[in-house]
Design a protein around this motif. Structure first.
Motif, PDB file in Angstrom:
ATOM      1  N   UNK A 157       0.919  -1.222   0.117  1.00 48.13           N
ATOM      2  CA  UNK A 157      -0.275  -0.295  -0.247  1.00 48.13           C
ATOM      3  C   UNK A 157       0.724   1.653   0.196  1.00 48.13           C
ATOM      4  N   UNK A 158       1.930   1.490   0.470  1.00 46.14           N
ATOM      5  CA  UNK A 158       3.033   2.242   0.445  1.00 46.14           C
ATOM      6  C   UNK A 158       3.571   2.655  -0.364  1.00 46.14           C
ATOM      7  N   UNK A 159       3.123   1.503  -1.705  1.00 46.38           N
ATOM      8  CA  UNK A 159       4.289   2.127  -3.167  1.00 46.38           C
ATOM      9  C   UNK A 159       4.165   3.025  -4.108  1.00 46.38           C
ATOM     10  N   UNK A 160       4.643   3.652  -4.225  1.00 42.16           N
ATOM     11  CA  UNK A 160       4.126   5.201  -4.942  1.00 42.16           C
ATOM     12  C   UNK A 160       3.634   5.034  -6.101  1.00 42.16           C
ATOM     13  N   UNK A 161       3.976   3.839  -6.604  1.00 47.33           N
ATOM     14  CA  UNK A 161       3.298   3.744  -8.545  1.00 47.33           C
ATOM     15  C   UNK A 161       4.679   2.803  -8.963  1.00 47.33           C
ATOM     16  N   UNK A 162       4.091   2.246  -9.998  1.00 49.36           N
ATOM     17  CA  UNK A 162       4.440   0.963 -10.282  1.00 49.36           C
ATOM     18  C   UNK A 162       4.780  -0.282 -10.161  1.00 49.36           C
ATOM     19  N   UNK A 163       5.775  -0.952 -10.148  1.00 48.48           N
ATOM     20  CA  UNK A 163       6.253  -2.134  -9.018  1.00 48.48           C
ATOM     21  C   UNK A 163       6.805  -0.879  -7.546  1.00 48.48           C
ATOM     22  N   UNK A 164       7.614  -1.010  -7.744  1.00 46.88           N
ATOM     23  CA  UNK A 164       7.879   0.308  -6.692  1.00 46.88           C
ATOM     24  C   UNK A 164       9.259  -0.411  -6.212  1.00 46.88           C
ATOM     25  N   UNK A 165       9.731  -1.497  -7.222  1.00 48.70           N
ATOM     26  CA  UNK A 165      11.412  -2.032  -6.670  1.00 48.70           C
ATOM     27  C   UNK A 165      12.597  -1.391  -7.890  1.00 48.70           C
ATOM     28  N   UNK A 166      13.683  -0.415  -7.659  1.00 49.33           N
ATOM     29  CA  UNK A 166      14.308  -0.371  -8.289  1.00 49.33           C
ATOM     30  C   UNK A 166      15.507  -0.746  -8.065  1.00 49.33           C
ATOM     31  N   UNK A 167      16.554  -0.803  -9.117  1.00 48.32           N
ATOM     32  CA  UNK A 167      18.146  -1.184  -8.775  1.00 48.32           C
ATOM     33  C   UNK A 167      18.851  -0.185  -7.278  1.00 48.32           C
ATOM     34  N   UNK A 168      19.130  -0.716  -6.892  1.00 53.53           N
ATOM     35  CA  UNK A 168      20.231   0.432  -5.756  1.00 53.53           C
ATOM     36  C   UNK A 168      21.446   1.280  -6.547  1.00 53.53           C
ATOM     37  N   UNK A 169      20.822   2.583  -6.313  1.00 56.76           N
ATOM     38  CA  UNK A 169      21.852   3.935  -6.564  1.00 56.76           C
ATOM     39  C   UNK A 169      21.487   4.479  -7.633  1.00 56.76           C
ATOM     40  N   UNK A 170      19.926   3.531  -8.533  1.00 59.02           N
ATOM     41  CA  UNK A 170      19.626   4.095  -9.652  1.00 59.02           C
ATOM     42  C   UNK A 170      18.252   4.999  -9.386  1.00 59.02           C
TER      43      UNK A 170
END
Length: 363
Positions: A345-358
Motif C-alpha cells: 500500500x505504500x508503493x507510490x507507482x509501478x512495481x515500486x522496486x528499483x536497482x540500488x543507486x539508480x
C-alpha cells in the motif's frame, strides 16, 4: 505526457544464494538472471527481471540475453501502453522464451503504471494491497530442516514449503524435522516432479498415519504425466497443485477437463504476465484454486508477482519467498514485510522496486 519508449537496456543480474538450494531436479548455488530497463519520453523508467530455471522452462541466462539482444532494439519508438500488442509480437517470434518475454512485459508495465502514477496492483484490479507468503526449504538433512523450521516460525511466518524428492523414508524424516522445529507451521510439499503417482500417494498416506496435516502437494509427478497427476488427485483429500505442467491457458483448460489437479501454480517466468492473466481467468471459470510462485528471483520480480496476486485477488497459496534466500539484495523500495506478509500500500507507482543507486523511475 508521451509514453513513447526512447531507450532499452539489459544486463546480467547475478546474485549469490545464502546456501545451496537443492530440489528434486537439481541444485542451485547462484542466481543468474537478467535486468531490463525501459525509459520513456515522459521520464518514467520501468524495470523488469527475467529469471530462468533451465530444468523447468528450458531457458538460461545466455538464451535470455540473446533474446533481449535481438528484440529490445525493436522496442524503441513504441508506445509502452501497447504492452499487450508488444507481448503478442514477442511471443510470435520467440515462442519458447517465456522468461525473456516476462521481463520485457514487467518493465513495460512498470513504466506504464509509473506514467499513470498508480501502483501496479491497483492497475490490475486493486483487490487487495497485501499477500502472505510461505518460505521454502530445500532438500536437506532432518537436523537442518528442524533448524530452518524453528527460524521460520520465529520470524512470524505461518507456512513452510518443504521440498521432497521421491525417497519416502528421507522425505518423511525431513518433514518430521520440520514438525519438531516449527510445530505451528502449516505444511506444504513440493516434489518438483520427483515422485511417481503410487509413491506420491504412499507418502501422503504415511503422513496421514503420523497425523501430519498437509495443506498442499505441488507437482508430485513428472509434468507430462497427466494420468499420474489425476491419480494422485483422485486418491487424496490434499489439494494437488499443477506447477511445471502449466505454461499457458490451454494447459489450465486441460487441467479442468481432465481433473488432473485442484490448484494451478502461476509463475510469471513460465508464462509471461499477459498469458498469466488468461491462466487466472480460465482457472476462475473452472473452479480451480490459484497459487502464485516463482523461479529463483530477486525482490524485483517477486514484488511484481505480489502485485499480480494482490491486484487480481483470490490466490489461496502464495510462494514468493526467494528474496529471503539470497545473500544480497541489489534493489531498493518494494513491499514492506512483516513476517510472511508483504504490504504494497505504500508503493507510490509501478512495481515500486528499483536497482540500488539508480533512479526510481517515478515521474
Amino acid at each position: 505526457m508521451s509514453t513513447k519508449i526512447i531507450k532499452v537496456t539489459y544486463e546480467p543480474l547475478d546474485i549469490p544464494l545464502l546456501e545451496p538450494f537443492t530440489i528434486a531436479i537439481g541444485r542451485l548455488d547462484h542466481v543468474r538472471n537478467a535486468l531490463i530497463t525501459i525509459e520513456l519520453e515522459n521520464g518514467a523508467i520501468g524495470y523488469g527481471e527475467a529469471a530462468a530455471l533451465e530444468p523447468i522452462n528450458g531457458e538460461n541466462q545466455a538464451t535470455i540475453l540473446a533474446t533481449l539482444k535481438t528484440y529490445t532494439p525493436l522496442l524503441v519508438g513504441r508506445d509502452a501502453l501497447e504492452w499487450r500488442t508488444i507481448s503478442a509480437e514477442i511471443h510470435n517470434v520467440f515462442s519458447m522464451q517465456n522468461a525473456a518475454r516476462a521481463g520485457i512485459e514487467m518493465a513495460l508495465l512498470d513504466a506504464a503504471t509509473k506514467s499513470m502514477r498508480i501502483p501496479l496492483y491497483k492497475f490490475l484490479g486493486g483487490a487487495s494491497s497485501q499477500v502472505e507468503t510461505d518460505i521454502s526449504i530445500p532438500i536437506v538433512t532432518p537436523a537442518r530442516a528442524r533448524e530452518l523450521a524453528a527460524e521460520i516460525q520465529a520470524r512470524g511466518v505461518r507456512f513452510i514449503k518443504i521440498k521432497v524428492g521421491g525417497d519416502i523414508a528421507a522425505d518423511v524424516a525431513r518433514i518430521l524435522g520440520v514438525v519438531e522445529g516449527g510445530p505451528k507451521l502449516g505444511i506444504q510439499l513440493d516434489a518438483n516432479q520427483g515422485y511417481n503417482a503410487p509413491g506420491a500417494v504412499q507418502l501422503l498416506n504415511e503422513l496421514a498415519r503420523l497425523d501430519i496435516p498437509v495443506r498442499l502437494f505441488e507437482q508430485p509427478v513428472p509434468k507430462h504425466d497427466w494420468n499420474g497427476m489425476k491419480y494422485v488427485t483422485q486418491h487424496t483429500s490434499v489439494p494437488v497443485a499443477a506447477d511445471e505442467t502449466i505454461f499457458n491457458a490451454y494447459d489450465a483448460i486441460r487441467v479442468i477437463e481432465t481433473g488432473a489437479a485442484t490448484v494451478v501454480n502461476i509463475k510469471l517466468m513460465k508464462s509471461g504476465l499477459v498469458e498469466a492473466l488468461d491462466i487466472a481467468a480460465v482457472c476462475r471459470a473452472g473452479n480451480i484454486q490459484l497459487m502464485i510462485g516463482g523461479m529463483i528471483e530477486s525482490k524485483l520480480a517477486m514484488c511484481c508477482s505480489a502485485h499480480f496476486a494482490a491486484g487480481l485477488g483470490g490466490f489461496d497459496y502464495i510462494d514468493l519467498d526467494t528474496p529471503m534466500l539470497l545473500a544480497e539484495d541489489p534493489f531498493e523500495g518494494g513491499w514492506k514485510q512483516s513476517g510472511g506478509i508483504y504490504e504494497l500500500s505504500e508503493i507510490r507507482a509501478g512495481i515500486g522496486c528499483y536497482p540500488a543507486g539508480r533512479p526510481s523511475g517515478y515521474i
